[in-house]
Design a protein around this motif. Structure first.
Motif, PDB file in Angstrom:
ATOM      1  N   TYR A 146      42.355  55.381  33.632  1.00  9.54           N
ATOM      2  CA  TYR A 146      42.684  55.720  32.242  1.00  9.54           C
ATOM      3  C   TYR A 146      41.720  56.782  31.728  1.00  9.54           C
ATOM      4  CZ  TYR A 146      42.868  55.189  27.143  1.00  9.54           C
ATOM      5  OH  TYR A 146      42.961  55.411  25.794  1.00  9.54           O
ATOM      6  N   LEU A 147      42.284  57.863  31.209  1.00  7.74           N
ATOM      7  CA  LEU A 147      41.449  58.948  30.682  1.00  7.74           C
ATOM      8  C   LEU A 147      41.889  59.265  29.260  1.00  7.74           C
ATOM      9  CD1 LEU A 147      41.524  61.298  33.802  1.00  7.74           C
ATOM     10  CD2 LEU A 147      39.647  59.776  33.107  1.00  7.74           C
ATOM     11  N   MET A 171      36.961  48.850  35.947  1.00  6.12           N
ATOM     12  CA  MET A 171      36.527  48.250  34.683  1.00  6.12           C
ATOM     13  C   MET A 171      36.055  49.339  33.722  1.00  6.12           C
ATOM     14  SD  MET A 171      36.839  44.977  34.558  1.00  6.12           S
ATOM     15  CE  MET A 171      37.035  43.506  35.542  1.00  6.12           C
ATOM     16  N   THR A 172      36.499  49.237  32.529  1.00 11.97           N
ATOM     17  CA  THR A 172      36.132  50.198  31.499  1.00 11.97           C
ATOM     18  C   THR A 172      35.492  49.448  30.338  1.00 11.97           C
ATOM     19  OG1 THR A 172      38.088  51.441  32.125  1.00 11.97           O
ATOM     20  CG2 THR A 172      37.027  52.078  30.062  1.00 11.97           C
ATOM     21  N   ARG A 173      34.445  50.048  29.804  1.00 13.34           N
ATOM     22  CA  ARG A 173      33.751  49.431  28.671  1.00 13.34           C
ATOM     23  C   ARG A 173      34.440  49.846  27.380  1.00 13.34           C
ATOM     24  NH1 ARG A 173      30.192  45.284  28.041  1.00 13.34           N
ATOM     25  NH2 ARG A 173      28.817  45.583  26.254  1.00 13.34           N
ATOM     26  N   ILE A 174      34.807  48.901  26.578  1.00 15.70           N
ATOM     27  CA  ILE A 174      35.387  49.241  25.274  1.00 15.70           C
ATOM     28  C   ILE A 174      34.700  48.447  24.167  1.00 15.70           C
ATOM     29  CG2 ILE A 174      37.658  49.836  26.193  1.00 15.70           C
ATOM     30  CD1 ILE A 174      38.613  47.086  24.993  1.00 15.70           C
ATOM     31  N   SER A 175      34.744  49.011  22.977  1.00 13.34           N
ATOM     32  CA  SER A 175      34.236  48.319  21.784  1.00 13.34           C
ATOM     33  C   SER A 175      35.335  48.339  20.734  1.00 13.34           C
ATOM     34  CB  SER A 175      33.011  49.032  21.207  1.00 13.34           C
ATOM     35  OG  SER A 175      32.072  49.260  22.218  1.00 13.34           O
ATOM     36  N   LEU A 176      35.499  47.257  20.080  1.00 11.17           N
ATOM     37  CA  LEU A 176      36.472  47.205  18.993  1.00 11.17           C
ATOM     38  C   LEU A 176      36.095  46.073  18.055  1.00 11.17           C
ATOM     39  CD1 LEU A 176      39.848  45.843  20.494  1.00 11.17           C
ATOM     40  CD2 LEU A 176      37.598  45.443  21.446  1.00 11.17           C
ATOM     41  N   THR A 177      36.755  46.050  16.916  1.00  7.51           N
ATOM     42  CA  THR A 177      36.496  44.996  15.954  1.00  7.51           C
ATOM     43  C   THR A 177      37.684  44.055  15.941  1.00  7.51           C
ATOM     44  OG1 THR A 177      35.288  46.595  14.649  1.00  7.51           O
ATOM     45  CG2 THR A 177      35.865  44.548  13.560  1.00  7.51           C
ATOM     46  N   VAL A 178      37.416  42.777  16.088  1.00  6.89           N
ATOM     47  CA  VAL A 178      38.501  41.804  16.073  1.00  6.89           C
ATOM     48  C   VAL A 178      38.254  40.812  14.952  1.00  6.89           C
ATOM     49  CG1 VAL A 178      39.729  40.022  17.360  1.00  6.89           C
ATOM     50  CG2 VAL A 178      38.893  42.051  18.551  1.00  6.89           C
ATOM     51  N   ALA A 188      32.447  43.949  22.345  1.00  2.93           N
ATOM     52  CA  ALA A 188      32.393  44.931  23.427  1.00  2.93           C
ATOM     53  C   ALA A 188      32.685  44.181  24.711  1.00  2.93           C
ATOM     54  CB  ALA A 188      31.021  45.583  23.494  1.00  2.93           C
ATOM     55  N   VAL A 189      33.428  44.813  25.594  1.00  7.09           N
ATOM     56  CA  VAL A 189      33.839  44.102  26.803  1.00  7.09           C
ATOM     57  C   VAL A 189      34.153  45.104  27.906  1.00  7.09           C
ATOM     58  CG1 VAL A 189      36.266  43.996  26.066  1.00  7.09           C
ATOM     59  CG2 VAL A 189      35.386  42.266  27.631  1.00  7.09           C
ATOM     60  N   ASP A 190      33.896  44.709  29.137  1.00  7.71           N
ATOM     61  CA  ASP A 190      34.322  45.491  30.303  1.00  7.71           C
ATOM     62  C   ASP A 190      35.690  44.981  30.719  1.00  7.71           C
ATOM     63  OD1 ASP A 190      32.029  47.166  30.760  1.00  7.71           O
ATOM     64  OD2 ASP A 190      30.974  45.316  31.318  1.00  7.71           O
ATOM     65  N   SER A 208      51.183  44.086  20.192  1.00  2.00           N
ATOM     66  CA  SER A 208      49.946  44.165  20.987  1.00  2.00           C
ATOM     67  C   SER A 208      50.216  44.092  22.483  1.00  2.00           C
ATOM     68  CB  SER A 208      48.968  43.068  20.563  1.00  2.00           C
ATOM     69  OG  SER A 208      49.480  41.788  20.851  1.00  2.00           O
ATOM     70  N   CYS A 209      51.408  43.667  22.872  1.00  2.65           N
ATOM     71  CA  CYS A 209      51.720  43.607  24.308  1.00  2.65           C
ATOM     72  C   CYS A 209      51.914  44.991  24.906  1.00  2.65           C
ATOM     73  CB  CYS A 209      52.950  42.744  24.563  1.00  2.65           C
ATOM     74  SG  CYS A 209      54.511  43.499  24.060  1.00  2.65           S
ATOM     75  N   LEU A 210      52.117  45.995  24.056  1.00  2.00           N
ATOM     76  CA  LEU A 210      52.330  47.350  24.566  1.00  2.00           C
ATOM     77  C   LEU A 210      51.143  48.267  24.273  1.00  2.00           C
ATOM     78  CD1 LEU A 210      56.121  47.956  23.754  1.00  2.00           C
ATOM     79  CD2 LEU A 210      55.091  47.339  25.940  1.00  2.00           C
ATOM     80  N   VAL A 211      50.059  47.693  23.789  1.00  2.00           N
ATOM     81  CA  VAL A 211      48.858  48.493  23.536  1.00  2.00           C
ATOM     82  C   VAL A 211      47.831  48.143  24.608  1.00  2.00           C
ATOM     83  CG1 VAL A 211      47.036  49.076  21.911  1.00  2.00           C
ATOM     84  CG2 VAL A 211      49.295  48.418  21.056  1.00  2.00           C
ATOM     85  N   LEU A 212      47.437  49.133  25.373  1.00  2.00           N
ATOM     86  CA  LEU A 212      46.374  48.873  26.350  1.00  2.00           C
ATOM     87  C   LEU A 212      45.062  48.673  25.602  1.00  2.00           C
ATOM     88  CD1 LEU A 212      47.141  51.573  29.059  1.00  2.00           C
ATOM     89  CD2 LEU A 212      47.651  49.126  29.165  1.00  2.00           C
ATOM     90  N   ALA A 213      44.290  47.706  26.063  1.00  2.00           N
ATOM     91  CA  ALA A 213      42.998  47.468  25.428  1.00  2.00           C
ATOM     92  C   ALA A 213      42.148  48.734  25.472  1.00  2.00           C
ATOM     93  CB  ALA A 213      42.287  46.309  26.117  1.00  2.00           C
TER      94      ALA A 213
END
Lengths: 701, 334, 167
Positions: free
Chosen positions: B6-7, C1-8, C14-16, C59-64
């Motif tokens: 993913y990019l 694995m990708t590191r992402i940060s978001l507010t829930v 933050a999660v890999d 949310s099922c069609l949104v990649l994290a």
């Protein structure tokens, strides 16, 4: 020791519009469904379906798939644990190489994550030995056969008098063939299970309509004592019959968890909901009605053709309601089946009555037109005083009251009998009516009532609340039987640790469970009275089983009735059809909770709109499966399709059917609905649609 | 779903760079692509997210046209006051599609490129020439109720599912794209391809193209427009047939007309034959009938979708009749 | 694995994560927030509806990974510091649910729909050029992306309408 008092309250809980007990959990998102129990080290299982309709699995690429990082195991018939049965059931999962229908489970992948499991399942290659298949139901099929009985135990055929002779001499005859397609139940929550083994003890969190029967079946399949299996099903996201019996996934979850020695969870995909979790058989129904000059029915014949699988037999009781709906000296009903290379059909909301009453109530409307009688008047002239089959009196039969009250509420007197007589701009407007019926039965159940030292009560049984409001209704029933406020009663269900109880189905939940709850609470009340209200610290419990009482009671024909009125609008140019208004009046005994009962009735009626206008599982004749296997292609009614649905009931209490006097409201709402809409469509357009769904191409030619 | 990289580039140049790779799929709102990846129809190695390239503005231009950025969400197109005032057919078409949630996600660029909902295309266990060239088209003799009556071939009769594109086709919109070689404008008329014997190639987008915007030219003075869609469910369903109509009447005669049909062809179908019949003709239902009949001469209905011929004819007549009935400037409703 | 940060639900996370994980599965399988439901996993039922940056989405069609930096609110976060959001109370009062499985999606969708309506965003039943008004027909159209097999639709419309009127 403390003292608990039970006093008779002046306001009964039964009949009160009590908010669902689990409502706050549901609106907060904190109600836990089967797939949602948090467990450490859980693995994910994904089922793989066959891509052939008939034949044998020759080999799989399991060895290659096992090399994918994160894949724990690939199961197929070659390595799956052996169950107590090897065939003859949809639950004989991976027990042989035989493929009986397309999309049947032929393998499964267990992996560390959902993503890996689905990726690996998609990559698994399977070689087959392909055999010819037959999947299409045809009325002239030479392989149609007569089953020994129809669901759940009715005679296959009935005959009285001389139907053909009576038809020949009738002043008016209606003789038409009606068709309903296959339907898939599609509860919003797909079937799901989490299986956890501890030694030889199995715990399953499972989405079903009856945890007790699931437990019994798992114990049998895995060769375990019943006591070693626990099934937990606290919240269930709908079932409509599809979760009435254990399905292959719960077996697969238990099998996979055994093999990988970890908890395993599996959820059926929506696509798979169209494969191995049941559906309603398509039907081909010939209905013949003969009537005298005064519109009195002299002959009724209802001959049904439907399908089953090669694995097991399911024979829907499509013509059974015709046996008791209307009088007529000469009567015949028959059911013929064809074994096809298809999944085994099963229960779907009002099995039998739902498709059967579409045909019968459409035919009655056609007879009204032939006899130039108002369709309500025709039904009243043919409302039998006693059961036509046995001559026995009905426990209560208030069809007439439903028709009359419905006509009043709906404004039936404003109707034009002639088709195409009403219009509103480009819309043709028509109205129609149909009768509804559903049997009022009860199954034996156990229940336990506990008195606690703090003055509260626990009432426990392995009932299921699949959205019916059972938890709330049973609380109300218990409260009245205990003479306690409902807030003092905690109702435990959906867990086999509680007293064994039958499944939610056949509109028997309130009746069966409520009966046992009543007896348990009465028993507890007597114990408390005998003990002067003293309750030991451990509590005081009474467990009952209603088996003897239910088996001993006299048999009488007991049914709920109803009348449904529809107003449809059809765009004259495009044939677009909308149900502007649907109104039902029901005679369903005592209504335990008017709030939840109304919801069930309007829910059934709305599903009837879906059936009338939208739903159809399309057979892929080339590949052999159901083609439109998702919720974009298999359309069900959505909010915009449902402007106005009203459910009413007449004051009825039938003390014969059970101690609460309640008949059950889960299914009757969908019975007759499609006929009312088809009849209204005829009144609007002059076009009689005898094969569902009523789609625009049938109206614009 | 297959694994992918993913990019998420943050500028157009980088995105264009990345797009020049056969293993890449460009991701917009994801409402169709992610779905197709789940069911195995799309299996990209690399997914390039195009939603943070600053392409999310709607711009009024001096020539009266509107430039809609490729990443603008469908909801924002439909709600835009300029779109609502000047291109009501576009707002109506977008709102007739999908659900509120999906419109909040879907981008206009993605909407143009969405794939057919033909049952066979969406099932990787079955033959489909669009998905797997040469494998066959079971729809020809199978389930074809929803499929094309115009523009299909023996290889494919899939329909294009977009409502928005039907309106854009009637509005003579163009697609702005960028490739490594530079920017380019493709009229929507040249954007889509008929299936012929290569139903797998659906557009004339150049290799590695990034859709940047859609240009909608200034509305024709005095013309009115509307969108009509017929489907089974009252909402949240694909069209059995739809009509985008733009009409200007002067002195009782058709002075400008644009008609595009949805749900009946592999692409948003511009009814050029009908338009040619209508130009200068009296603006009355008889002439509308004659015009659409001429268009539908070429229809090749299959057993289950013959009704679409009747349906499309009646819808076109109704749309045009209602547009006339709105009382154009200087024109009396007939 | 990708590191992402978001507010829930107001909480930074933050999660890999495997790039294939959807926001729906992120919530349910990684964050233990099982309110949002998986009914079809393909954007066809609406049970997974959550609010992303204030807008309702499937949310099922949104990649994290593509929700990196977003603010997500699921049914668990609707009430904020209150006991119940007014729509949650209205759903209880109108029995706007039966099995409850579509309910979290219905609620998030209703929050989004009422906000869209209040902001003047039209629907297909809004008159051309006019501002939408709170009425049952608008609610029915706007809630049509949320299927309910128990078919609580008429009660859902009443619940959303009442909540909208008191807002």
């Amino acid at each position: 020791m403390t003292r608990t008092t039970t006093t008779t309250r002046t306001t009964p809980a039964i009949g009160a519009a009590m908010t669902r007990i689990e409502g706050p959990d549901k609106v907060r998102g904190s109600a836990t469904y089967a797939y949602e129990y948090p467990l450490d080290a859980v693995a994910y299982c994904c089922a793989v379906g066959s891509t052939i309709a008939h034949g044998r699995v020759r080999s799989t690429s399991a060895d290659a798939i096992r090399q994918i990082p994160g894949v724990l195991e690939v199961l197929s018939h070659a390595n799956a644990p052996r169950l107590a049965i090897s065939d003859g059931s949809e639950l004989a999962v991976l027990q042989s190489d035989r493929v009986a229908y397309r999309r049947q489970i032929v393998a499964a992948v267990v992996a560390e994550s959902f993503e890996i499991a689905t990726e690996a399942a998609g990559a698994l290659e399977i070689e087959y030995d392909v055999e010819p298949f037959a999947v299409e139901l045809k009325s002239d099929d030479p392989d149609l056969y007569r089953p020994d009985k129809v669901n759940p135990g009715f005679p296959t055929d009935t005959e009285a008098g001389d139907v053909d002779g009576a038809l020949r001499s009738a002043a008016h005859v209606v003789d038409h063939t009606y068709r309903t397609p296959a339907y898939h139940n599609n509860p919003m929550e797909p079937h799901a299970s989490i299986a956890v083994w501890e030694g030889d003890d199995l715990t399953v969190f499972d989405s079903n309509q009856g945890a007790s029967p699931v437990r019994a079946r798992l114990a049998e399949l895995f060769g375990l004592p019943t006591g070693s299996v626990r099934v937990v099903s606290e919240h269930v996201g709908g079932g409509f019959g599809a979760k009435g019996l254990p399905r292959p996934v719960v077996v697969l979850a238990a099998m996979a968890a055994r093999v990988v020695d970890r908890p395993v969870k599996i959820a059926v995909t929506r696509e798979q909901m169209f494969a191995f979790v049941g559906y309603r058989t398509p039907t081909i129904q010939r209905v013949q009605l003969g009537a005298d000059a005064g519109g009195r029915i002299t002959a009724i014949a209802h001959d049904v053709i439907e399908q089953t699988s090669t694995i097991e037999e399911f024979a829907e009781q499509t013509a059974v309601a015709t046996r008791m709906m209307y009088a007529g000296a000469s009567r015949r009903t028959t059911h013929r089946l064809r074994r096809l290379d298809v999944p085994t059909p099963g229960w779907m909301r009002a099995p039998g009555e739902c498709p059967g009453m579409f045909a019968l109530e459409s035919a009655v409307d056609e007879l009204a037109i032939a006899t130039r009688l108002d369709p309500i008047e025709l039904r009243l002239r043919n409302d039998p005083p006693t059961d036509p089959e046995t001559g026995a009196p009905f426990t209560s039969r208030n069809l007439e009251a439903c028709l009359r009250e419905g006509a009043r509420l709906f404004g039936w007197s404003q109707r034009h009998a002639e088709p195409r007589a009403r219009r509103d701009g480009r819309w043709l407007v028509g109205t129609g009516v149909a009768a509804s019926t559903y049997p009022a039965r009860a199954r034996a159940s156990k229940a336990t009532a506990w008195a606690r030292p703090d003055g509260s009560f626990d009432v426990e049984l392995c009932a299921a609340d699949i959205g019916t409001g059972a938890r709330t209704a049973l609380t109300q029933i218990a409260a009245d039987a205990l003479g306690a406020e409902p807030r003092r009663v905690r109702l435990g269900l959906g867990d086999t640790n509680f007293s064994e109880a039958p499944l939610a189905g056949g509109s028997m939940g309130t009746s069966s469970w409520g009966w046992a709850v009543t007896r348990a609470c009465e028993g507890l009340r007597a114990r408390l009275a005998a003990a002067n209200g003293s309750v030991p610290v451990a509590g005081l419990a009474v467990e009952v089983d209603t088996k003897d009482e239910i088996e001993r009671r006299a048999q009488r024909p007991a049914h709920a009735f109803g009348a449904q009125f529809a107003e449809v609008r059809v765009d004259e140019d495009t044939g677009e059809i909308r149900v502007a208004r649907l109104l039902g009046v029901f005679a369903a005994g005592r209504i335990v909770n008017p709030m939840t009962a109304r919801s069930q009735l309007i829910g059934g009626m709305t599903m009837g709109i879906s059936m009338a206008l939208l739903e159809a599982s399309l057979l892929d004749r080339e590949y052999g499966d159901y083609l439109n296997h998702d919720l974009a292609q298999y359309e069900i009614a959505t909010c915009a399709d449902v402007p106005m649905v009203e459910a009413h009931w007449i004051d009825e209490r039938d003390d014969f059917v059970n101690p609460m006097g309640a008949k059950g409201v889960g299914e009757i709402g969908i019975v007759g609905t499609a006929a009312a809409i088809a009849n209204a469509t005829y009144n609007a357009t002059g076009v009689r649609v005898r094969d569902l769904p009523i789609r625009l191409e049938k109206l614009i030619g | 779903m297959r694994r992918f990289e993913y990019l998420r580039p943050l500028d157009r140049a980088r995105a264009v760079d990345l797009a020049a790779n056969p293993e890449v799929k460009l991701l917009g709102g994801g409402t169709n692509l992610i779905d197709l990846m789940k069911i195995g129809v799309e299996t990209p190695e690399i997914l390039v997210d195009t939603t943070r390239l600053g392409l999310d503005e709607i711009e009024s231009r001096v020539d009266g046209s509107l430039r809609i950025g490729a990443s603008v969400r469908n909801t924002d197109v439909a709600s835009d006051r300029r779109v609502r005032a000047r291109f009501p057919v576009l707002s109506a078409a977008v709102l007739a599609g999908a659900s509120g949630q999906l419109r909040n996600m879907a981008t206009v660029g993605g909407n143009l490129l969405q794939r057919t909902r033909c049952a066979y295309f969406q099932d990787v266990t079955k033959a489909c020439n669009k998905r797997k060239p040469g494998s066959g088209c079971p729809a020809q003799t199978g389930a074809n109720r929803e499929l094309a009556i115009l523009g299909g071939s023996e290889h494919c009769i899939a329909t294009h599912p977009s409502d928005m594109a039907v309106a854009l086709r009637a509005l003579d919109a163009s697609v702005l794209v960028e490739t490594e070689k530079g920017a380019q404008t493709i009229p929507l008329a040249d954007f889509y391809r008929l299936p012929g014997d290569r139903p797998d190639i659906e557009t004339n987008l150049p290799y590695g193209a990034l859709i940047v915007a859609i240009d909608v030219p200034a509305p024709v003075d005095g013309a009115r427009s509307s969108y009509m869609k017929v489907r089974d469910r009252a909402s949240f369903g694909f069209a059995l047939a739809s009509v985008a109509g733009v009409l200007r009447v002067a002195d009782g005669r058709v002075a400008h007309v644009a008609l595009a049909l949805g749900g009946v062809a592999p692409l948003p179908w511009r009814a050029r034959i009908a338009e040619a019949h209508l130009m200068g003709a009296p603006a009355d239902p008889d002439h509308f009938h004659a015009a659409i009949d001429a268009e539908l001469q070429a229809a090749q209905p299959r057993p289950e979708n013959a009704f679409k011929v009747t349906l499309a004819r009646r819808m076109v007549v109704r749309v045009l009749t209602e547009l006339v009935g709105r009382g154009e400037v200087g024109v009396a409703p007939s | 694995m990708t590191r992402i940060s978001l507010t829930v639900n107001g909480e930074p996370r933050a999660v890999d994560i495997d790039s294939r994980v959807t926001v729906l599965d992120l919530l349910r399988e990684h964050f233990g927030l099982t309110g949002a439901k998986k009914g079809c996993d393909r954007g066809q039922c609406g049970a997974c509806t959550v609010l992303r940056d204030g807008r309702r989405v499937n949310s099922c069609l949104v990649l994290a990974v593509s929700a990196d930096g977003s603010e997500i609110v699921s049914v668990e976060g609707l009430a904020g510091d209150s006991d119940l959001h007014p729509l949650q109370q209205s759903f209880l009062d109108h029995d706007a649910y039966q099995c409850g499985y579509c309910t979290p999606g219905q609620l998030c969708s209703a929050v989004g729909a009422l906000a869209e309506l209040a902001a003047g965003s039209p629907s297909v039943v809004t008159g051309e050029g006019s501002a939408p008004t709170l009425e049952p027909e608008e609610i029915r159209e706007r809630m049509s992306g949320n299927l309910c097999r128990c078919a609580a639709y008429v009660n859902i419309v009443a619940a959303v309408y009442e909540a909208g009127r008191s807002a």
